[in-house]
Motif scaffolding. Structure first.
Motif, PDB file in Angstrom:
ATOM      1  N   ARG A 125       0.816  -1.222   0.000  1.00  0.00           N
ATOM      2  CA  ARG A 125       0.000   0.000   0.000  1.00  0.00           C
ATOM      3  C   ARG A 125       0.841   1.259   0.000  1.00  0.00           C
ATOM      4  NH1 ARG A 125      -5.466  -0.352   1.315  1.00  0.00           N
ATOM      5  NH2 ARG A 125      -5.417   1.830   1.909  1.00  0.00           N
ATOM      6  N   THR A 126       2.031   1.194   0.583  1.00  0.00           N
ATOM      7  CA  THR A 126       2.876   2.377   0.614  1.00  0.00           C
ATOM      8  C   THR A 126       3.806   2.426  -0.592  1.00  0.00           C
ATOM      9  OG1 THR A 126       4.263   1.102   2.106  1.00  0.00           O
ATOM     10  CG2 THR A 126       2.861   2.771   3.096  1.00  0.00           C
ATOM     11  N   GLY A 127       3.597   1.491  -1.530  1.00  0.00           N
ATOM     12  CA  GLY A 127       4.370   1.521  -2.761  1.00  0.00           C
ATOM     13  C   GLY A 127       5.826   1.169  -2.566  1.00  0.00           C
ATOM     14  N   ARG A 172       3.219  16.020  -4.272  1.00  0.00           N
ATOM     15  CA  ARG A 172       2.485  14.848  -4.697  1.00  0.00           C
ATOM     16  C   ARG A 172       2.369  13.831  -3.565  1.00  0.00           C
ATOM     17  NH1 ARG A 172       2.481  12.644  -9.442  1.00  0.00           N
ATOM     18  NH2 ARG A 172       0.741  11.436 -10.013  1.00  0.00           N
ATOM     19  N   HIS A 173       3.499  13.565  -2.933  1.00  0.00           N
ATOM     20  CA  HIS A 173       3.482  12.538  -1.892  1.00  0.00           C
ATOM     21  C   HIS A 173       2.775  13.005  -0.626  1.00  0.00           C
ATOM     22  CE1 HIS A 173       6.655  10.524  -4.345  1.00  0.00           C
ATOM     23  NE2 HIS A 173       5.929   9.501  -3.982  1.00  0.00           N
ATOM     24  N   ASP A 176      -0.676  12.113  -1.449  1.00  0.00           N
ATOM     25  CA  ASP A 176      -0.822  10.658  -1.492  1.00  0.00           C
ATOM     26  C   ASP A 176      -0.917  10.059  -0.100  1.00  0.00           C
ATOM     27  OD1 ASP A 176      -0.712  10.706  -4.175  1.00  0.00           O
ATOM     28  OD2 ASP A 176       1.382  10.058  -4.348  1.00  0.00           O
TER      29      ASP A 176
ATOM     30  N   ILE B   5       0.155   4.326  -2.919  1.00  0.00           N
ATOM     31  CA  ILE B   5       1.036   5.370  -3.427  1.00  0.00           C
ATOM     32  C   ILE B   5       1.679   4.915  -4.731  1.00  0.00           C
ATOM     33  CG2 ILE B   5       3.251   6.503  -2.923  1.00  0.00           C
ATOM     34  CD1 ILE B   5       2.319   6.948  -0.146  1.00  0.00           C
ATOM     35  N   ASP B   6       1.820   3.607  -4.832  1.00  0.00           N
ATOM     36  CA  ASP B   6       2.457   3.034  -5.999  1.00  0.00           C
ATOM     37  C   ASP B   6       1.794   3.462  -7.300  1.00  0.00           C
ATOM     38  OD1 ASP B   6       4.564   1.588  -6.761  1.00  0.00           O
ATOM     39  OD2 ASP B   6       3.580  -0.373  -6.669  1.00  0.00           O
ATOM     40  N   LEU B   8       0.302   6.068  -8.043  1.00  0.00           N
ATOM     41  CA  LEU B   8       0.453   7.460  -8.398  1.00  0.00           C
ATOM     42  C   LEU B   8       1.899   7.815  -8.723  1.00  0.00           C
ATOM     43  CD1 LEU B   8      -1.974   8.644  -5.674  1.00  0.00           C
ATOM     44  CD2 LEU B   8      -2.394   8.679  -8.121  1.00  0.00           C
ATOM     45  N   ALA B   9       2.818   7.230  -8.021  1.00  0.00           N
ATOM     46  CA  ALA B   9       4.208   7.573  -8.264  1.00  0.00           C
ATOM     47  C   ALA B   9       5.036   6.297  -8.316  1.00  0.00           C
ATOM     48  CB  ALA B   9       4.718   8.478  -7.151  1.00  0.00           C
TER      49      ALA B   9
END
Lengths: 279, 364
Positions: A125-127, A172-173, A176, B5-6, B8-9
């Motif tokens: 979820r946090t990429g 952006r972040h 997010d 977040i993935d 989007l970036a």
């Protein structure tokens, strides 16, 4: 999970930092904590995630005294993203996020499939999936912030406490991370510097000034030009722009009489108005 | 539960995909180290002024370990009575010192910490020096180890009491108080050393301060072995919490770890382990500082993985350092503390330059 902060007072080094703060965050609500530097935001949050015991008053989760619980139980309910400079040894991203399971594991418990799933989901979820095996020290400030958020999510908390979660993040972040937090649907108490972000994401805004709670309510009720001038000592214009609230902030005019700096123009504007009136 | 977040970036994949170089899978590494330790025990037992081939060592050890009695052979006496307990003690002491170092580094969150930073060895020295200068022998052969342990425990107690602030132990205070108390005890040792008239006592004191395993016999082995083994078990159980502790006070609170209580617990445990091994080996430096870093280079900082590796590496390192101490100027012996420095420092610097010690880059 309902959070009740009940007449909490804290003094640091003999200096009162919080004075009988009362604040309730209802289940699933996102409450932003705003206030100038030194107003006691971090101290209040620290009382909620058990880093500083209040000198008086109580913090309650669903009516139970947080500070009377065992530390691990409190941490099973409460996840924290704090302002923290990581100075530990070289943990990887996956190892750091896995630490979020600590409060769920007894001394002799091994990592179960459920624990692993919680970690994977938080990383996802946090990429951070591509970063799993990187050392935290090699990451940028923004990525590190996401690692700490992932650790808090791995705790599977029902209350999330955030201290300036958007520090170190680009625009952006910033959006997010707050969007992600809001979408969790759990109770959130977040100290924020940006009034725009507070108004955008929070259900309610609580305003701290010199250790006292001076306002709590819906953003547009609390963040009025008068309140902002009083608390932050800046002049503000508030625009309501199709549902979104925007703040135009500028320093209060301290220019010499008759000679306002071009960047200020407060007095010139006032003078113009006066001229108009005379005519 | 949809936004990530993935989406989007997307992170820069070229920067992200850089797996950490793993020497071996973790279980394989543990197996290799354990096998190396077993093999080294055999080899090191054979090495000495009187060389004994490994197969004969194995035969002698097997004979005794299966309940066989003493035989009249000289090699049997040398191997079973003298060398084997000494090799085992070397492994135990090395494992204990390395573990204690790893724990202290975690507790005070400082990579240059070692068990001696907190004044332990200086305390032990005072105990040992008092025995050596006064000639006290109240407990026979055990007088010296017992006095050394008492000295280490006393120093640690003083450090813990003085560093305590409102019932909490904080890393910086611990280091400051530990270093200060260490200097105080070192002063006492120097004073005793300067005051004693007996040059034999002075010789003994210097040898003790630099450490050595020449006093090893079966009788001195069980207590340190049991304490180190128990220490390993108790530490492994708390390895996860030690990880949280390393992240700091606030993170500990957020993760539900009572950091202050854990520090007390770990420091008392460290005192027990260090005090017990120092009591039988003297002040062997460097192992506790360096071996934990080697372990971190191999398997990363997660204490659940690095503590067992630290113990095994420490055992291996001290075992071979002792072989060198016995052999270099044979039949005389060098204090092992000199060897750990001569062998350990160049080795550590080489490995560090080759693999990169990134411990503190993250602190920026």
């Amino acid at each position: 999970m309902r959070l009740d902060i009940d007449a909490v007072s804290v003094a640091l080094g003999g200096r009162p930092v919080l004075h009988e703060v009362d604040l309730t965050v209802h289940p699933g609500q996102f409450t932003a904590l705003v206030g100038p530097n030194g107003s006691g935001k971090s101290t209040l949050l620290r009382a909620v995630y058990r880093a500083r015991r209040p000198d008086a008053g109580a913090v309650r989760l669903d009516g139970r005294d947080l500070w009377a619980m065992p530390a691990a139980e409190a941490a099973r309910h409460t996840g924290v993203l704090m302002q923290e400079q990581h100075t530990g040894f070289e943990f990887t991203v996956a190892e750091t996020v896995a630490l979020g399971r600590t409060p769920h594991l007894g001394l002799f418990d091994r990592f179960t499939r459920a624990d692993r799933a919680a970690v994977d989901e938080a990383v996802e979820r946090t990429g951070l999936t591509p970063y799993r095996d990187r050392r935290v020290g090699e990451l940028s400030g923004g990525e590190r912030q996401r690692v700490l958020l992932a650790r808090a999510l791995a705790q599977q908390p029902r209350l999330l406490v955030l201290d300036e979660p958007t520090n170190h993040l680009d625009i952006r972040h910033q959006l997010d991370i707050l969007e992600l937090v809001r979408d969790l649907g759990i109770t959130v108490l977040a100290a924020l510097h940006s009034l725009d972000l507070a108004a955008c994401y929070a259900d309610t805004v609580a305003v701290l000034r010199a250790g006292r709670l001076v306002g709590h309510g819906r953003p547009e009720e609390v963040l009025t030009p008068t309140a902002i001038a009083e608390v932050f000592d800046v002049d503000a214009t508030v625009h309501h722009d199709g549902g979104a609230t925007r703040f135009a902030l500028r320093p209060r005019c301290v220019c010499p009489e008759q000679l306002c700096h071009w960047s200020c123009r407060t007095r010139r504007a006032a003078a113009l108005t006066e001229t108009t009136d005379v005519r | 539960m949809t936004t990530t977040i993935d989406e989007l970036a997307a992170p820069d994949a070229s920067r992200a995909r850089r797996p950490r170089a793993a020497v071996l899978p973790y279980p394989a590494l543990l197996a290799v180290l354990a096998a190396a330790l077993a093999g080294s025990t055999l080899l090191a037992t054979g090495v000495g002024p009187v060389g004994v081939p490994a197969d004969e060592v194995a035969r002698i050890l097997a004979h005794h370990l299966t309940g066989g009695g003493d035989t009249a052979a000289t090699s049997d006496l040398i191997i079973w009575r003298i060398r084997f307990p000494r090799v085992l003690l070397g492994a135990v002491v090395g494992a204990g010192l390395a573990l204690a170092g790893a724990v202290v580094q975690g507790v005070v969150r400082n990579p240059v910490a070692d068990p001696y930073l907190l004044g332990l060895s200086h305390g032990a020295s005072v105990g040992a020096v008092l025995v050596l200068t006064t000639g006290a022998a109240a407990l026979g052969a055990l007088t010296l180890p017992v006095a050394a342990f008492a000295g280490a425990a006393a120093a640690m107690a003083v450090v813990l009491v003085m560093a305590r602030h409102r019932g909490r132990l904080l890393p910086v205070r611990l280091i400051l108080v530990g270093v200060a108390i260490g200097h105080l005890f070192a002063g006492v040792t120097s004073f005793a050393l300067a005051r004693t008239d007996s040059s034999a006592a002075q010789q003994q004191i210097i040898f003790w301060l630099l450490g050595g395993l020449s006093g090893a016999q079966w009788a001195t082995l069980p207590v340190p072995a049991a304490v180190v083994a128990g220490g390993v078990a108790l530490l492994l159980v708390r390895a996860r919490r030690l990880n949280a502790l390393v992240l700091g006070e606030e993170a500990g609170a957020a993760l539900g770890v009572n950091t202050s209580r854990l520090r007390w617990y770990l420091l008392i445990l460290t005192t027990l382990v260090t005090g017990t091994v120092v009591a039988v080996s003297g002040g062997i430096g460097f192992v506790g500082l360096i071996v934990p870093h080697l372990a971190r280079m191999l398997v990363g900082a997660d204490h659940r993985r690095m503590l067992p590796v630290t113990a095994l590496l420490g055992a291996l390192f001290l075992l071979w350092a002792d072989v060198a101490a016995r052999m270099l100027i044979s039949p005389a012996e060098l204090p092992i503390g000199i060897l750990t420095a001569f062998l350990g420092v160049p080795f550590f610097l080489l490995v560090m330059r080759a693999r990169g010690l990134a411990t503190q880059e993250s602190a920026s």
